[in-house]
Write a protein that holds these residues in place. Structure first.
Motif, PDB file in Angstrom:
ATOM      1  N   ASP A  99       0.728  -1.198   0.005  1.00 12.12           N
ATOM      2  CA  ASP A  99      -0.008  -0.135   0.028  1.00 12.12           C
ATOM      3  C   ASP A  99       1.067   1.277  -0.069  1.00 12.12           C
ATOM      4  OD1 ASP A  99      -1.483  -2.298   1.146  1.00 12.12           O
ATOM      5  OD2 ASP A  99      -3.066  -0.770   1.042  1.00 12.12           O
ATOM      6  N   HIS A 100       2.043   1.185   0.680  1.00 13.12           N
ATOM      7  CA  HIS A 100       2.858   2.462   0.842  1.00 13.12           C
ATOM      8  C   HIS A 100       4.128   2.045   0.809  1.00 13.12           C
ATOM      9  CE1 HIS A 100      -0.620   4.713   2.379  1.00 13.12           C
ATOM     10  NE2 HIS A 100      -1.010   3.585   2.851  1.00 13.12           N
ATOM     11  N   VAL A 101       5.066   2.829   0.371  1.00 12.72           N
ATOM     12  CA  VAL A 101       6.396   2.511   0.336  1.00 12.72           C
ATOM     13  C   VAL A 101       7.335   3.947   0.955  1.00 12.72           C
ATOM     14  CG1 VAL A 101       8.589   2.027  -1.029  1.00 12.72           C
ATOM     15  CG2 VAL A 101       6.278   1.157  -1.657  1.00 12.72           C
ATOM     16  N   LEU A 102       8.336   3.702   1.602  1.00 14.63           N
ATOM     17  CA  LEU A 102       8.951   4.786   2.274  1.00 14.63           C
ATOM     18  C   LEU A 102      10.375   4.431   2.133  1.00 14.63           C
ATOM     19  CD1 LEU A 102       7.121   4.907   5.714  1.00 14.63           C
ATOM     20  CD2 LEU A 102       6.724   6.489   3.876  1.00 14.63           C
ATOM     21  N   SER A 103      11.195   5.276   1.864  1.00 16.86           N
ATOM     22  CA  SER A 103      12.721   5.000   1.589  1.00 16.86           C
ATOM     23  C   SER A 103      13.587   5.750   2.252  1.00 16.86           C
ATOM     24  CB  SER A 103      12.846   4.715   0.152  1.00 16.86           C
ATOM     25  OG  SER A 103      12.951   5.710  -0.771  1.00 16.86           O
ATOM     26  N   GLY A 104      14.850   5.669   2.637  1.00  9.96           N
ATOM     27  CA  GLY A 104      16.129   6.280   2.969  1.00  9.96           C
ATOM     28  C   GLY A 104      17.145   5.948   2.002  1.00  9.96           C
ATOM     29  N   ILE A 105      18.224   6.299   2.341  1.00  6.31           N
ATOM     30  CA  ILE A 105      19.384   6.192   1.502  1.00  6.31           C
ATOM     31  C   ILE A 105      19.703   4.655   1.688  1.00  6.31           C
ATOM     32  CG2 ILE A 105      20.496   8.392   0.981  1.00  6.31           C
ATOM     33  CD1 ILE A 105      22.417   7.671   3.483  1.00  6.31           C
ATOM     34  N   ASP A 106      19.589   4.053   2.781  1.00  6.72           N
ATOM     35  CA  ASP A 106      19.894   2.577   3.147  1.00  6.72           C
ATOM     36  C   ASP A 106      18.977   1.749   3.632  1.00  6.72           C
ATOM     37  OD1 ASP A 106      22.675   3.124   2.206  1.00  6.72           O
ATOM     38  OD2 ASP A 106      23.429   3.411   4.075  1.00  6.72           O
ATOM     39  N   ASN A 134       3.693   9.199   5.274  1.00  8.06           N
ATOM     40  CA  ASN A 134       3.823   9.364   3.731  1.00  8.06           C
ATOM     41  C   ASN A 134       3.093  10.316   3.187  1.00  8.06           C
ATOM     42  OD1 ASN A 134       4.483   8.388   1.316  1.00  8.06           O
ATOM     43  ND2 ASN A 134       3.112   6.634   1.230  1.00  8.06           N
ATOM     44  N   MET A 135       3.884  11.226   2.837  1.00 13.79           N
ATOM     45  CA  MET A 135       3.403  12.499   2.107  1.00 13.79           C
ATOM     46  C   MET A 135       4.066  12.867   0.635  1.00 13.79           C
ATOM     47  SD  MET A 135       4.405  15.530   4.421  1.00 13.79           S
ATOM     48  CE  MET A 135       3.877  16.785   3.246  1.00 13.79           C
ATOM     49  N   CYS A 136       3.433  12.786  -0.568  1.00 17.01           N
ATOM     50  CA  CYS A 136       4.486  13.369  -1.521  1.00 17.01           C
ATOM     51  C   CYS A 136       3.369  14.194  -2.641  1.00 17.01           C
ATOM     52  CB  CYS A 136       4.811  11.745  -2.293  1.00 17.01           C
ATOM     53  SG  CYS A 136       3.967  10.911  -3.321  1.00 17.01           S
ATOM     54  N   GLY A 137       4.316  15.215  -3.245  1.00 17.36           N
ATOM     55  CA  GLY A 137       3.529  15.797  -4.193  1.00 17.36           C
ATOM     56  C   GLY A 137       2.886  15.193  -5.300  1.00 17.36           C
TER      57      GLY A 137
END
Ligand code: ASP
Length: 449
Positions: free
Chosen positions: A338-345, A418-421
């Motif tokens: 349903d949702h994906v969040l990510s950081g550099i690692d 989770n918020m994205c433009g």
């Protein structure tokens, strides 16, 4: 032409059917009436569809099922008697249901769908006969001959849009057509149903096919509310909402309409009006493409049953194809996310927990470790997702500050945000399931209090 759908509670008794038909006849543009099966008459009552499921299960197992058949038939005989319909109406319903029950040549799934669909099919025949008895030019419409062609698994079928040209012929309908919701036919001629509550989908498909002016959906609430009344006391009614807002709220537990029912009318640009059978004069809620007025939060919905899978690997951002491998793995394990969040690692994927058994979890962890060479894998279960919804809200300068301070006041920790433009219509907030109600109440207090 208006497509008007009446839900199960709106057709649960003869008195309700009279009310629904009176509403229908008030406006001659209401030419297609989509009906559910008779629903609950009082708290603790069973819906006809549930009675049919009990009947199908017993009959297919070759167990005694006279009592279950009697329960189903009584729902219809009570209605036809009270509507003073000629005897043949009930007899036709009875014969049809009995014939379905005897069809032992089908797989259990197909059999269950065939029997389940009898609720809507019989209701449409009864309602059409009642309208005729009032002198209206009304007829039962058969989903097979009118082109409701579906595919996919039993109990969760989908419409084949390529087939909509046949349904579009209903544009030229003279008089009123009473259309049974919830089911259609495969190309091979088998009855298949949508998921539960699927009559909403039938009506949306029909509204799109005939290019209706409005898709009206009569239910038992005055309108859509800014929050679930089970979570917030006396939430505000929402007079206008966009399709996207509605979809986001429906996703997180707003159960006014079936989640899939919005799509066909959304694509066709047809306004959807949700109205109350008990209070038809109330304006209800209109679902539109565009809403006028300032950017604001229009609703808050929250539901639990999610988990957050986090995979970590040093220098992940340099590894071409890491995301594809992780998603490929999820696909192979039949997990939709349903949702994906990510950081550099790190990457965190939020999905419905019911998709992962204990064994499946062990296998997934092992595969992530071995096939992706991940440094760590973590799973937070019992997560609730709260959707803060409103077109453009993520561009409000103070939105994050307001939401975090409202939750902070209640000492609620945010596990995911989770918020994205690309999706300016909602923000998804992950909290522990135990905090779901308190979090929704805190956010409601902040944005509507
Ligand atoms: N009668 C079906 C159900 O109870 C479908 C519907 O009412 O829309 O799920």
């Amino acid at each position: 032409m208006i497509v008007t759908k009446f839900g199960g509670t709106s057709l649960s008794t003869a008195a309700q059917i009279k009310k629904a038909c009176a509403i229908l006849l008030e406006d001659s543009r209401r030419q297609i009436m989509v009906v559910s099966a008779p629903g609950c008459r009082y708290d603790g009552d069973k819906k006809t569809t549930d009675l049919l499921i009990l009947l199908a299960k017993a009959a297919y197992m070759r167990q005694a099922c006279k009592a279950q058949l009697k329960d189903v038939l009584e729902r219809f005989s009570d209605i036809t008697d009270e509507l003073n319909l000629p005897d043949w109406v009930f007899h036709a319903v009875k014969e049809d249901i009995e014939a379905r029950v005897k069809r032992m040549d089908l797989s259990f799934e197909r059999y269950l769908d065939l029997v389940k669909a009898a609720g809507e099919d019989s209701c449409a025949k009864v309602v059409a006969a009642y309208l005729q008895s009032l002198g209206a030019d009304a007829a039962y419409l058969n989903p097979q001959t009118t082109g409701m062609v579906l595919e996919g698994k039993a109990g969760g079928a989908h419409f084949l849009p390529a087939q909509s040209h046949k349904l579009s012929e209903l544009k030229h309908l003279k008089g009123i057509g009473v259309y049974p919701g919830f089911f259609g036919y495969t190309r091979g001629g088998d009855v298949v149903t949508f998921g539960r509550g699927g009559s909403d989908i039938t009506a949306a498909i029909l509204a799109a096919a005939v290019d209706a002016e409005i898709y009206e959906n009569f239910t038992d609430v005055d309108s859509v509310y800014a929050a679930n009344p089970k979570q917030v006391k006396n939430p505000r009614p929402v007079p206008e909402i966009t399709y996207r807002e509605m979809r986001e709220l429906a996703y997180a537990g707003f159960s006014v309409l079936h989640e899939e029912s919005v799509e066909p009318v959304l694509r066709a640009g047809i306004p959807l009006c949700i109205k109350n059978i008990y209070n038809p004069a109330a304006a209800g809620t209109t679902v539109l493409h565009k809403r006028e007025g300032a950017v604001r939060v229009v609703g808050i919905a929250g539901t639990d049953g999610f988990c957050i899978l986090t995979v970590g690997k040093y220098l992940m951002n340099h590894e071409v194809g890491f995301g594809r491998k992780l998603f490929g793995l999820l696909e192979e394990e039949s997990i939709s996310f349903d949702h994906v969040l990510s950081g550099i690692d790190t990457m965190s994927v939020i999905f419905r927990q019911e998709q992962l058994s204990d064994k499946g979890r062990e296998r997934l962890f092992a595969r992530v470790r071995e096939e992706l060479n991940a440094d760590f894998t973590d799973l937070i279960s019992s997560t609730a997702i709260i959707m803060l919804v409103g077109e453009g809200i993520i561009f409000l300068k103070d939105i994050v500050a307001r939401l975090t301070s409202a939750l902070l006041k209640e000492n609620i920790y945010i596990d995911a945000l989770n918020m994205c433009g690309g999706n300016p219509v909602s923000m998804a907030i992950g909290v522990k399931s135990v905090h779901l109600t308190a979090a929704v109440q805190a956010l409601y207090g902040e944005f509507f209090g």
